[in-house]
Write a protein that holds these residues in place. Sequence first.
Motif, PDB file in Angstrom:
ATOM      1  N   TRP A   1      39.029  20.968  52.618  1.00 39.23           N
ATOM      2  CA  TRP A   1      37.918  21.872  52.340  1.00 39.23           C
ATOM      3  C   TRP A   1      38.080  23.199  53.066  1.00 39.23           C
ATOM      4  O   TRP A   1      37.669  24.249  52.556  1.00 39.23           O
ATOM      5  CB  TRP A   1      36.579  21.219  52.672  1.00 39.23           C
ATOM      6  N   ASN A   2      38.662  23.192  54.256  1.00 44.50           N
ATOM      7  CA  ASN A   2      38.908  24.445  54.964  1.00 44.50           C
ATOM      8  C   ASN A   2      39.897  25.313  54.194  1.00 44.50           C
ATOM      9  O   ASN A   2      39.719  26.529  54.097  1.00 44.50           O
ATOM     10  CB  ASN A   2      39.419  24.196  56.381  1.00 44.50           C
ATOM     11  N   LEU A   3      40.930  24.702  53.637  1.00 46.55           N
ATOM     12  CA  LEU A   3      41.897  25.463  52.837  1.00 46.55           C
ATOM     13  C   LEU A   3      41.211  26.052  51.605  1.00 46.55           C
ATOM     14  O   LEU A   3      41.457  27.205  51.240  1.00 46.55           O
ATOM     15  CB  LEU A   3      43.077  24.576  52.434  1.00 46.55           C
ATOM     16  N   VAL A   4      40.342  25.283  50.973  1.00 49.26           N
ATOM     17  CA  VAL A   4      39.607  25.780  49.805  1.00 49.26           C
ATOM     18  C   VAL A   4      38.783  27.009  50.186  1.00 49.26           C
ATOM     19  O   VAL A   4      38.841  28.050  49.512  1.00 49.26           O
ATOM     20  CB  VAL A   4      38.706  24.677  49.204  1.00 49.26           C
ATOM     21  N   ARG A   5      38.042  26.924  51.286  1.00 49.02           N
ATOM     22  CA  ARG A   5      37.221  28.078  51.653  1.00 49.02           C
ATOM     23  C   ARG A   5      38.073  29.249  52.108  1.00 49.02           C
ATOM     24  O   ARG A   5      37.707  30.405  51.893  1.00 49.02           O
ATOM     25  CB  ARG A   5      36.141  27.707  52.657  1.00 49.02           C
ATOM     26  N   CYS A   6      39.208  28.993  52.708  1.00 47.83           N
ATOM     27  CA  CYS A   6      40.116  30.073  53.090  1.00 47.83           C
ATOM     28  C   CYS A   6      40.585  30.833  51.848  1.00 47.83           C
ATOM     29  O   CYS A   6      40.524  32.066  51.794  1.00 47.83           O
ATOM     30  CB  CYS A   6      41.313  29.508  53.857  1.00 47.83           C
ATOM     31  N   LEU A   7      41.047  30.109  50.835  1.00 48.78           N
ATOM     32  CA  LEU A   7      41.536  30.755  49.616  1.00 48.78           C
ATOM     33  C   LEU A   7      40.421  31.504  48.885  1.00 48.78           C
ATOM     34  O   LEU A   7      40.628  32.627  48.404  1.00 48.78           O
ATOM     35  CB  LEU A   7      42.190  29.719  48.704  1.00 48.78           C
ATOM     36  N   LEU A   8      39.238  30.898  48.814  1.00 47.77           N
ATOM     37  CA  LEU A   8      38.097  31.572  48.192  1.00 47.77           C
ATOM     38  C   LEU A   8      37.733  32.846  48.949  1.00 47.77           C
ATOM     39  O   LEU A   8      37.456  33.894  48.344  1.00 47.77           O
ATOM     40  CB  LEU A   8      36.879  30.638  48.157  1.00 47.77           C
ATOM     41  N   ASN A   9      37.761  32.786  50.266  1.00 39.73           N
ATOM     42  CA  ASN A   9      37.394  33.948  51.078  1.00 39.73           C
ATOM     43  C   ASN A   9      38.423  35.061  50.973  1.00 39.73           C
ATOM     44  O   ASN A   9      38.073  36.243  50.928  1.00 39.73           O
ATOM     45  CB  ASN A   9      37.183  33.533  52.525  1.00 39.73           C
ATOM     46  N   VAL A  10      39.699  34.689  50.905  1.00 36.53           N
ATOM     47  CA  VAL A  10      40.741  35.705  50.705  1.00 36.53           C
ATOM     48  C   VAL A  10      40.536  36.385  49.353  1.00 36.53           C
ATOM     49  O   VAL A  10      40.640  37.618  49.238  1.00 36.53           O
ATOM     50  CB  VAL A  10      42.150  35.097  50.834  1.00 36.53           C
ATOM     51  N   ALA A  11      40.207  35.613  48.326  1.00 33.88           N
ATOM     52  CA  ALA A  11      39.935  36.195  47.009  1.00 33.88           C
ATOM     53  C   ALA A  11      38.724  37.125  47.072  1.00 33.88           C
ATOM     54  O   ALA A  11      38.715  38.194  46.436  1.00 33.88           O
ATOM     55  CB  ALA A  11      39.728  35.089  45.978  1.00 33.88           C
ATOM     56  N   ALA A  12      37.690  36.764  47.850  1.00 34.85           N
ATOM     57  CA  ALA A  12      36.526  37.642  48.025  1.00 34.85           C
ATOM     58  C   ALA A  12      36.932  38.959  48.672  1.00 34.85           C
ATOM     59  O   ALA A  12      36.472  40.035  48.264  1.00 34.85           O
ATOM     60  CB  ALA A  12      35.448  36.941  48.854  1.00 34.85           C
ATOM     61  N   VAL A  13      37.806  38.890  49.661  1.00 35.65           N
ATOM     62  CA  VAL A  13      38.293  40.102  50.331  1.00 35.65           C
ATOM     63  C   VAL A  13      39.041  40.987  49.336  1.00 35.65           C
ATOM     64  O   VAL A  13      38.855  42.214  49.318  1.00 35.65           O
ATOM     65  CB  VAL A  13      39.185  39.743  51.544  1.00 35.65           C
ATOM     66  N   VAL A  14      39.852  40.391  48.496  1.00 38.76           N
ATOM     67  CA  VAL A  14      40.596  41.156  47.487  1.00 38.76           C
ATOM     68  C   VAL A  14      39.617  41.870  46.549  1.00 38.76           C
ATOM     69  O   VAL A  14      39.780  43.059  46.246  1.00 38.76           O
ATOM     70  CB  VAL A  14      41.574  40.248  46.700  1.00 38.76           C
ATOM     71  N   CYS A  15      38.594  41.162  46.083  1.00 37.11           N
ATOM     72  CA  CYS A  15      37.607  41.766  45.180  1.00 37.11           C
ATOM     73  C   CYS A  15      36.854  42.906  45.859  1.00 37.11           C
ATOM     74  O   CYS A  15      36.669  43.979  45.257  1.00 37.11           O
ATOM     75  CB  CYS A  15      36.628  40.713  44.682  1.00 37.11           C
ATOM     76  N   LEU A  16      36.439  42.700  47.081  1.00 35.15           N
ATOM     77  CA  LEU A  16      35.728  43.766  47.798  1.00 35.15           C
ATOM     78  C   LEU A  16      36.663  44.937  48.112  1.00 35.15           C
ATOM     79  O   LEU A  16      36.239  46.096  48.103  1.00 35.15           O
ATOM     80  CB  LEU A  16      35.086  43.213  49.066  1.00 35.15           C
ATOM     81  N   GLY A  17      37.930  44.644  48.347  1.00 36.73           N
ATOM     82  CA  GLY A  17      38.914  45.708  48.545  1.00 36.73           C
ATOM     83  C   GLY A  17      39.082  46.548  47.287  1.00 36.73           C
ATOM     84  O   GLY A  17      39.166  47.781  47.349  1.00 36.73           O
ATOM     85  N   ARG A  18      39.110  45.890  46.144  1.00 39.70           N
ATOM     86  CA  ARG A  18      39.192  46.612  44.863  1.00 39.70           C
ATOM     87  C   ARG A  18      37.939  47.477  44.676  1.00 39.70           C
ATOM     88  O   ARG A  18      38.021  48.602  44.208  1.00 39.70           O
ATOM     89  CB  ARG A  18      39.366  45.621  43.716  1.00 39.70           C
TER      90      ARG A  18
END
Length: 182
Positions: free
Chosen positions: A155-172
């Motif tokens: 579950w930690n890996l899942v939230r890590c990947l989701l959070n990295v994707a959130a950072v990418v979206c906010l960066g865009r």
Amino acid sequence: MPTTHPTPKLSSSARPMARRGPDAVLLIAALLANGLMAGVWFAYSTSVMSALRRADDRTFISVMQDINETIQNPAFFLALFGALVLPAVLAWRVRQRRRLLGWVLAGLLLYVAVFAVTSGASVPLNDRLAAAGDPGRITDPSAVRAGFEDPWVTWNLVRCLLNVAAVVCLGRALVLLGRRPS
């Protein structure tokens, strides 16, 4: 004759963001909070849990219980909740700018998923580990660890990947905000 110094001017790359005012501040803060949270999950995935994998069962349980207590502090909660609230406020503020709103909402929804995983999986696992009690008094520490470690790591890996994707979206979104004409 007094020497005059020219007023420093913003570089051409900084000027667009400086004109964005509160939206830029909110977006940068949202990006920072999400980046900090992604970093927490990444650090667990790449170092903390790998190191603890080498520990005996009682040490593993003891250290995780200590981590789960000490992580509950103002700095952690500021980032945890800031990563949720800041993009929500920003989404409301930019609701008329569809393209920008799409990226902000994507980042927000991804972090909502992170928050759901944290609340629905990680915290209950942490609570169950805490309820196991003093590691020195647990009759079957191997079973306690087995019921915690693999699901928590997954579950930690899942939230890590989701959070990295959130950072990418906010960066865009930040790139789009910087390009928006005044």
